[in-house]
Design a protein around this motif. Structure first.
Motif, PDB file in Angstrom:
ATOM      1  N   CYS A 288       0.858  -1.186   0.000  1.00  0.00           N
ATOM      2  CA  CYS A 288       0.000   0.000   0.000  1.00  0.00           C
ATOM      3  C   CYS A 288       0.896   1.240   0.000  1.00  0.00           C
ATOM      4  O   CYS A 288       2.011   1.206   0.524  1.00  0.00           O
ATOM      5  N   CYS A 293      -1.662   2.447   6.159  1.00  0.00           N
ATOM      6  CA  CYS A 293      -2.924   2.363   5.415  1.00  0.00           C
ATOM      7  C   CYS A 293      -3.932   1.504   6.181  1.00  0.00           C
ATOM      8  O   CYS A 293      -3.596   0.438   6.698  1.00  0.00           O
ATOM      9  N   HIS A 295      -6.748   0.604   4.686  1.00  0.00           N
ATOM     10  CA  HIS A 295      -7.446  -0.102   3.594  1.00  0.00           C
ATOM     11  C   HIS A 295      -8.919   0.305   3.512  1.00  0.00           C
ATOM     12  O   HIS A 295      -9.795  -0.516   3.309  1.00  0.00           O
ATOM     13  N   CYS A 301      -4.159   2.131  -2.255  1.00  0.00           N
ATOM     14  CA  CYS A 301      -4.309   0.970  -1.362  1.00  0.00           C
ATOM     15  C   CYS A 301      -4.341  -0.324  -2.174  1.00  0.00           C
ATOM     16  O   CYS A 301      -5.256  -0.565  -2.952  1.00  0.00           O
ATOM     17  N   ALA A 302      -3.341  -1.133  -1.992  1.00  0.00           N
ATOM     18  CA  ALA A 302      -3.219  -2.380  -2.752  1.00  0.00           C
ATOM     19  C   ALA A 302      -4.283  -3.393  -2.347  1.00  0.00           C
ATOM     20  O   ALA A 302      -4.720  -4.211  -3.159  1.00  0.00           O
ATOM     21  N   VAL A 303      -4.730  -3.314  -1.104  1.00  0.00           N
ATOM     22  CA  VAL A 303      -5.726  -4.267  -0.611  1.00  0.00           C
ATOM     23  C   VAL A 303      -7.083  -3.977  -1.250  1.00  0.00           C
ATOM     24  O   VAL A 303      -7.760  -4.888  -1.742  1.00  0.00           O
TER      25      VAL A 303
HETATM   26 ZN    ZN Z   1      -4.200  -0.367   2.088  1.00  0.00          ZN
END
Ligand code: ZN
Ligand code: GDP
Ligand code: MG
Length: 332
Positions: A288, A293, A295, A301-303
């Motif tokens: 992220c 983060c 989320h 945000c990678a999630v």
């Molecule tokens: Zn995230």
């Protein structure tokens, strides 16, 4: 019977060394009652109480013995004795004690150690109305923080139209933990557990009331030692038939712990307890944009991106965030 039969290892022997000369004995707590404990020792099964000093020395509840603990006992005539000390644990399960959240503003938190020195946990879930992936994730997180390994048992396969699909679905959230199907009422189906029942290993049965923990225990013991509950027709919930935590020795040498169902299982532990149960989310979170983060709405945000792309289930993420919040609350 030798101490090793009850799970004694070099780890405990090392910690018992300083007590050796005292004439006291190591003993394992097999059952806790209100004012006393039942223990296994080389002097047989004893009823023991705290030596006065011990209760005062304890810093908090977490320093008092629970089922599975090894304690130092001073034997007394009449199969009795006094507990003088608690030996260090190889693993322990704690929850945030329920029913303590009254009062204004801040919730009270209190650690309750449930059991100790467990090597393996059978997380039992019923393939009836009990079936709930989010609850299994909660149990996996509890075990992840305990020091024990987890095996998931989906019981009551007879009440499910497609148990293999459930097994597959659970395997997807189970990480490295194996997932097995069984029907505890039919003892033969418990053969899938045989490879886990190793001599001297302590295995705990965890899961909601009514999922079949005591039925599994009786099946493995080959006799009706634990009372079995009935499941209410109206709400599908089990009644609390098992009221005690207790250790049982199987013929093959494994030590099995039956547990009462816990109506509320609020986690107690560290953020790291999520590392195994939600490994893929924790791993993604490292990428992220912001290291803190949450989320939710943060950019980069990678999630959330993974959720949008259908790689992570929204409900699983919600549960992760909820459990993370619960764990944070236990930090004072
Ligand atoms: Zn995230
Ligand atoms: N249909 C079905 N019922 C089961 C099975 N295993 C256990 N039960 C029933 O589920 C109820 C609760 O079992 P119990 O062992 O007391 O559950 P516990 O509260 O987890 O210890 C009892 O009526 C059992 O007979 C199973 O494989 N299939
Ligand atoms: Mg029971």
């Amino acid at each position: 019977m030798a101490l090793a039969d009850w799970g004694w290892t070099d780890f405990f022997a090392g910690h018992f060394k300083s007590w050796k000369k005292s004439g006291y004995l190591p003993a394992r707590v097999i059952r806790g009652e209100k004012n006393y404990f039942r223990v296994w020792s080389e002097a047989g099964e004893l009823t023991v109480r705290f030596a006065g000093k011990m209760r005062h020395k304890a810093d908090g509840r977490q320093d008092l013995p629970v089922v599975g603990d090894w304690v130092v006992v001073e034997p007394q005539p009449g199969e009795r004795g006094f507990i003088h000390a608690l030996l260090p644990r190889t693993s322990s399960f704690s929850r945030n004690l329920p029913g303590r959240r009254k009062g204004k503003g801040r919730e009270r938190v209190e650690q309750q150690v449930i059991a100790a020195n467990v090597d393996l946990v059978f997380i039992v879930s019923g393939l009836d109305r009990d079936y709930n992936l989010r609850r299994i994730e909660r149990y996996l997180t509890l075990v992840g923080g305990s020091g024990a390994e987890a095996v998931i048992l989906l019981n009551k396969a007879d009440l499910c139209a497609d148990p293999e699909t459930c097994q597959q679905e659970v395997a997807e959230i189970a990480g490295n933990s194996p997932v097995h199907l069984c029907m505890a009422r039919d003892r033969d189906t418990l053969a899938v557990l045989t490879p886990y029942l190793k001599k001297g290993k302590t295995i705990a049965l965890l899961g909601s009331s009514g999922v079949g923990k005591s039925t599994i225990l009786n099946g493995l013991l080959g006799e009706e030692r634990q009372k079995i509950g009935s499941v209410s027709e109206s709400d599908g919930k089990g009644r609390h038939t098992t009221t005690h935590r207790e250790l049982f020795l199987l013929a093959g040498g494994a030590i099995l712990m039956d547990n009462p169902g816990m109506r509320e299982l609020h986690l107690w532990g560290e953020q790291e307890d999520l590392a195994e149960s939600f490994a893929e989310i924790e791993e993604l979170a490292l990428t992220c944009k912001f290291s803190n983060c949450r989320h939710q709405t943060e950019p980069g945000c990678a999630v959330r991106t993974a959720v949008e792309q259908g790689e992570i289930n929204q409900e699983r993420l919600d549960n992760y965030l909820k459990l993370a919040e619960e764990l944070k609350k236990t930090k004072r």
